[in-house]
Scaffold this motif. Structure first.
Motif, PDB file in Angstrom:
ATOM      1  N   HIS A   6       0.869  -1.182   0.000  1.00 30.85           N
ATOM      2  CA  HIS A   6       0.000   0.000   0.000  1.00 30.85           C
ATOM      3  C   HIS A   6       0.903   1.228   0.000  1.00 30.85           C
ATOM      4  O   HIS A   6       1.746   1.371   0.889  1.00 30.85           O
ATOM      5  CB  HIS A   6      -0.891   0.025   1.249  1.00 30.85           C
ATOM      6  N   VAL A  41      -2.295   0.358  -4.676  1.00 26.07           N
ATOM      7  CA  VAL A  41      -2.036  -0.968  -4.131  1.00 26.07           C
ATOM      8  C   VAL A  41      -1.319  -1.764  -5.217  1.00 26.07           C
ATOM      9  O   VAL A  41      -1.754  -1.791  -6.365  1.00 26.07           O
ATOM     10  CB  VAL A  41      -3.342  -1.684  -3.720  1.00 26.07           C
ATOM     11  N   TYR A  74       4.832   3.638   2.628  1.00 24.14           N
ATOM     12  CA  TYR A  74       4.322   2.356   2.153  1.00 24.14           C
ATOM     13  C   TYR A  74       4.220   1.383   3.314  1.00 24.14           C
ATOM     14  O   TYR A  74       4.868   1.523   4.331  1.00 24.14           O
ATOM     15  CB  TYR A  74       5.204   1.772   1.035  1.00 24.14           C
TER      16      TYR A  74
END
Length: 79
Positions: A6, A41, A74
């Protein structure tokens, strides 16, 4: 083994895409949305079977290519 990454803009970094989505939601009648942050994503299929090695490898991928760590953060999830 699969990994899910992510990637989001860091807090304080302008997010014009998120603001455009927030504005569009307002024009569609969703007035209660006060802010939107948009990210991405990335799903990876890995040959690695060791979870620790897989996570380390994916983090290295993020640092080198998948995320611009100057403006993005992330997180890595093994699934």
């Amino acid at each position: 083994m699969k990994a899910r990454v992510h990637v989001m803009l860091k807090t304080g970094v302008l997010d014009p895409q998120g603001e455009a989505v927030r504005h569009a939601l307002g024009t569609l009648g969703f007035e209660g949305v006060q802010g939107v942050r948009q990210g991405k994503v990335i799903e990876l299929d890995l040959a690695e079977t060791d979870p620790a090695a897989a996570e380390a490898s994916v983090k290295e991928m993020c640092e080198k290519l998948l995320a611009n760590t100057v403006i993005e953060s992330y997180s890595v999830e093994l699934v």
